[in-house]
Motif scaffolding. Structure first.
Motif, mmCIF file in Angstrom:
data_model
loop_
_atom_site.group_PDB
_atom_site.id
_atom_site.type_symbol
_atom_site.label_atom_id
_atom_site.label_comp_id
_atom_site.label_asym_id
_atom_site.label_seq_id
_atom_site.Cartn_x
_atom_site.Cartn_y
_atom_site.Cartn_z
ATOM 1 N N GLU A 93 -0.597 19.700 -2.265
ATOM 2 C CA GLU A 93 0.638 20.261 -2.987
ATOM 3 C C GLU A 93 1.866 19.462 -2.962
ATOM 4 O O GLU A 93 2.500 18.974 -3.578
ATOM 5 N N LEU A 94 2.019 18.976 -1.498
ATOM 6 C CA LEU A 94 3.263 18.542 -1.221
ATOM 7 C C LEU A 94 3.285 16.992 -1.785
ATOM 8 O O LEU A 94 4.451 16.714 -2.331
ATOM 9 N N VAL A 95 2.139 16.239 -1.525
ATOM 10 C CA VAL A 95 2.058 15.088 -2.108
ATOM 11 C C VAL A 95 2.135 14.992 -3.609
ATOM 12 O O VAL A 95 3.088 14.080 -4.071
ATOM 13 N N ARG A 96 1.642 15.850 -4.335
ATOM 14 C CA ARG A 96 1.835 15.976 -5.693
ATOM 15 C C ARG A 96 3.130 16.351 -6.416
ATOM 16 O O ARG A 96 3.616 15.749 -7.188
ATOM 17 N N ALA A 97 3.883 17.190 -5.488
ATOM 18 C CA ALA A 97 5.391 17.424 -5.643
ATOM 19 C C ALA A 97 6.289 16.276 -5.732
ATOM 20 O O ALA A 97 7.193 15.998 -6.396
ATOM 21 N N ILE A 98 5.982 15.325 -4.428
ATOM 22 C CA ILE A 98 6.913 14.323 -4.408
ATOM 23 C C ILE A 98 6.519 13.188 -5.068
ATOM 24 O O ILE A 98 7.615 12.413 -5.894
ATOM 25 N N ALA A 99 5.112 13.034 -5.626
ATOM 26 C CA ALA A 99 4.915 12.083 -6.770
ATOM 27 C C ALA A 99 5.394 12.339 -7.917
ATOM 28 O O ALA A 99 6.110 11.516 -8.744
ATOM 29 N N LYS A 100 5.558 13.575 -8.368
ATOM 30 C CA LYS A 100 6.166 13.757 -9.740
ATOM 31 C C LYS A 100 7.753 13.896 -9.487
ATOM 32 O O LYS A 100 8.311 13.492 -10.662
ATOM 33 N N ARG A 101 8.330 14.003 -8.374
ATOM 34 C CA ARG A 101 9.823 13.999 -8.426
ATOM 35 C C ARG A 101 10.134 12.444 -8.613
ATOM 36 O O ARG A 101 11.041 12.077 -9.030
ATOM 37 N N ALA A 102 9.268 11.579 -7.910
ATOM 38 C CA ALA A 102 9.696 10.191 -7.989
ATOM 39 C C ALA A 102 9.422 9.575 -9.306
ATOM 40 O O ALA A 102 10.199 8.695 -9.721
ATOM 41 N N ALA A 103 8.190 10.051 -10.058
ATOM 42 C CA ALA A 103 8.123 9.463 -11.301
ATOM 43 C C ALA A 103 9.045 9.597 -12.205
ATOM 44 O O ALA A 103 9.066 9.173 -13.240
ATOM 45 N N ALA A 104 9.896 10.775 -11.969
ATOM 46 C CA ALA A 104 10.883 11.046 -12.971
ATOM 47 C C ALA A 104 12.164 10.390 -12.874
ATOM 48 O O ALA A 104 13.020 10.468 -13.746
ATOM 49 N N VAL A 105 12.160 9.543 -11.757
ATOM 50 C CA VAL A 105 13.415 8.661 -11.768
ATOM 51 C C VAL A 105 12.865 7.275 -11.966
ATOM 52 O O VAL A 105 11.852 6.667 -11.563
ATOM 53 N N SER A 152 -2.612 8.283 -2.661
ATOM 54 C CA SER A 152 -2.199 8.859 -3.965
ATOM 55 C C SER A 152 -1.721 7.967 -4.946
ATOM 56 O O SER A 152 -1.336 8.622 -5.984
ATOM 57 N N GLY A 153 -1.518 6.949 -4.817
ATOM 58 C CA GLY A 153 -0.876 5.898 -5.473
ATOM 59 C C GLY A 153 0.483 5.533 -5.634
ATOM 60 O O GLY A 153 1.094 5.050 -6.276
ATOM 61 N N VAL A 154 1.363 6.385 -4.500
ATOM 62 C CA VAL A 154 2.645 6.443 -4.309
ATOM 63 C C VAL A 154 2.979 5.221 -3.681
ATOM 64 O O VAL A 154 2.705 5.200 -2.536
ATOM 65 N N ARG A 155 3.956 4.514 -4.283
ATOM 66 C CA ARG A 155 4.360 3.353 -3.298
ATOM 67 C C ARG A 155 5.704 3.560 -2.343
ATOM 68 O O ARG A 155 6.580 4.139 -2.849
ATOM 69 N N VAL A 156 5.269 3.478 -1.152
ATOM 70 C CA VAL A 156 5.898 4.149 -0.088
ATOM 71 C C VAL A 156 6.472 2.919 1.148
ATOM 72 O O VAL A 156 5.818 1.842 1.198
ATOM 73 N N PHE A 157 7.675 2.861 1.149
ATOM 74 C CA PHE A 157 8.440 2.164 2.296
ATOM 75 C C PHE A 157 8.281 3.016 3.540
ATOM 76 O O PHE A 157 9.228 4.099 3.639
#
Length: 495
Positions: free
Chosen positions: A139-151, A45-50
């Motif tokens: 839904e989980l991935v979208r919620a995580i991505a949204k939260r990370a984008a706010a930081v 989904s385009g989230v950069r993950v370690f």
């Protein structure tokens, strides 16, 4: 060591490169397959993950992991029961919590996935309200991505460059300190939960007490806490010892005031509400500092709080360390008891690795025989270290009864507790030894009441106050080393 009051300021966003990762995925090794699937879904989904799959049971956080965490914007914890017991996981969580605290929100950079049916394993308490409960992966991935984008900034930008100063004869972390994550988090929560009254309305302010038998590891726990959570106390750590003091109020106050002068240069002073001499501080808010009052004498309880010459201003947090459980009714208390079996085995292994599987079993049996008591385990570990070919866990366990010097060192702390007991307490302990048990159920206690010439329930409470007994539900558990020491002590009434 320095006694400087200089405060280390958190680094600004311009002092670090742009965040390298959106999410640092933190999980226990047993949850590897779930972590891999979640990492793949986030990356797609385009989230950069370690995501690091090299998770070891008792390993701490490595420099490469610390660097990746510092370069991540958020931490996503898959907080299973196993997660709560893994060293690396807990170190990662501590850094993320400390970064959030510097910014005013401990959970500001943390997301929690809790796969368990309850929240009892979640530490610190704030995380109980920070969890996601979303079953659908998309839904989980979208919620995580949204939260990370706010930081916008990495976690490292909120952490100090170096730990604050220590105003104490402490030079760093305790060697061979293992586990105790629940106690570390409970202590941190007790000192900070007053800032979150909507989460816990039982907060008692800036004080917390730590109690337990001699040698249980109270000072080691608090030293480790102060070192690992140093970033939460930019004003530094001040450590006062009352070793050798009596319970006489005047002497306590003199000892405390003398220690304060030794730690801080003289300043103008004034009388507080209770007439206690207090140090005058600028009304300007000073950085939060941590005070530790160790070796509190037996019999000293809440009245000590009135004698503490704490700064009038500032955001001071205070930890009181005592053998007796005198603060139970007035302050949050963290009780330091036996080590979990796995940590007890690891502590012995740090001194002496078993020779074979049979020796490993003997090690575990010996640790249980010693009540998983930290100081006793260290004594045995030091004795067996470098005695390969001369002694094993099996031969040592067989010979423990006649190994005078080692047995004496193991039982010495318990004998000190025994010496302060009333005759009624001693009778309960001796009865436990005679019955070959350290546990009394409610039914057996009722039976004792019919036989004993004293109030058994009140006597068990006295044993609890000395940290020699603990109540779990309706059962009372006596410390096995105290019971063993009573067996070898002179008979009651002997000179």
């Amino acid at each position: 060591m320095t006694t400087s009051e200089q405060v280390v300021s958190p680094r600004g966003p311009n002092d670090l490169p742009e965040p390298r990762y959106d999410v640092f995925l933190s999980f226990a090794g047993t949850d590897r397959s779930i972590g891999r699937r979640l990492a793949d879904n986030l990356s797609t989904s385009g989230v950069r993950v370690f995501f690091d799959e090299k998770i070891e049971l008792f390993s701490g956080i490595t420099e490469s992991i610390r660097e990746a965490l510092s370069e991540s914007k958020t931490l996503l914890a898959y907080y299973s029961t196993d997660y709560s017991e893994r060293a690396a996981c807990q170190h990662e969580l501590m850094l993320a919590i400390l970064a959030g605290e510097q910014e005013g929100d401990p959970c500001g950079r943390i997301m929690v996935l809790n796969p368990e049916p309850d929240t009892d394993h979640l530490r610190p308490v704030q995380l109980a309200d920070a969890k996601f409960a979303i079953a659908d992966d998309d839904e989980l991935v979208r919620a995580i991505a949204k939260r990370a984008a706010a930081v916008g900034t990495p976690i490292g930008s909120a952490l100090p460059d170096s730990p604050p100063s220590w105003h104490a004869q402490r030079v760093g972390p305790v060697r061979r300190f293992l586990g105790r994550y629940r106690e570390l988090w409970d202590l941190h929560t007790a000192l900070h939960v007053a800032e979150f009254p909507l989460i816990d309305e039982t907060a008692c302010g800036a004080f917390a007490a730590v109690s337990g038998l001699p040698g249980a590891g109270k000072t080691a726990l608090v030293t480790t806490y102060a070192w690992r959570f140093a970033a939460a106390y930019p004003g530094g750590v001040r450590w006062l010892s009352l070793k050798g003091a009596t319970a006489e109020p005047g002497e306590l106050r003199r000892r405390l005031e003398t220690a304060l002068i030794d730690l801080d240069p003289p300043r103008p002073r004034l009388l507080g509400r209770t007439g206690v001499v207090r140090t005058r501080r600028s009304a300007r808010a000073s950085p939060r500092c941590l005070w530790v009052v160790d070796d509190i004498p037996a019999g000293v309880g809440p009245e000590l709080l009135e004698a503490l010459p704490l700064p009038e201003f500032g955001r001071t947090r205070v930890i009181l360390i005592s053998e007796d459980d005198e603060f139970r009714d007035d302050l949050p208390v963290v009780r330091v008891g036996p080590l979990p079996p796995g940590d007890a085995a690891a502590l012995l292994d740090a001194y002496r690795v078993p020779d074979d599987d049979e020796d490993s079993n003997a090690r575990d049996e010996l640790a249980a025989h010693l009540g998983h008591h930290a100081a006793s385990l260290v004594t045995v570990g030091k004795h067996l270290c470098d005695r390969h070919g001369l002694a094993s866990y099996r031969t040592f366990a067989d010979d423990l009864a006649i190994t005078g010097s080692v047995a004496g060192a193991i039982l010495a702390p318990a004998r000190g507790v025994l010496d302060r007991m009333t005759p009624d307490e001693r009778l309960i302990v001796l009865l436990a030894d005679r019955l070959s048990t350290t546990t009394f159920s409610a039914a057996s206690v009722t039976g004792l009441n019919d036989l004993a010439p004293f109030d058994v329930g009140a006597t068990l409470k006295l044993l609890r106050d000395r940290s020699a007994a603990v109540r779990v539900g309706t059962d009372w558990h006596l410390d096995p080393n105290v019971v063993r020491a009573a067996r070898k002590a002179p008979p009651l009434g002997a000179n």
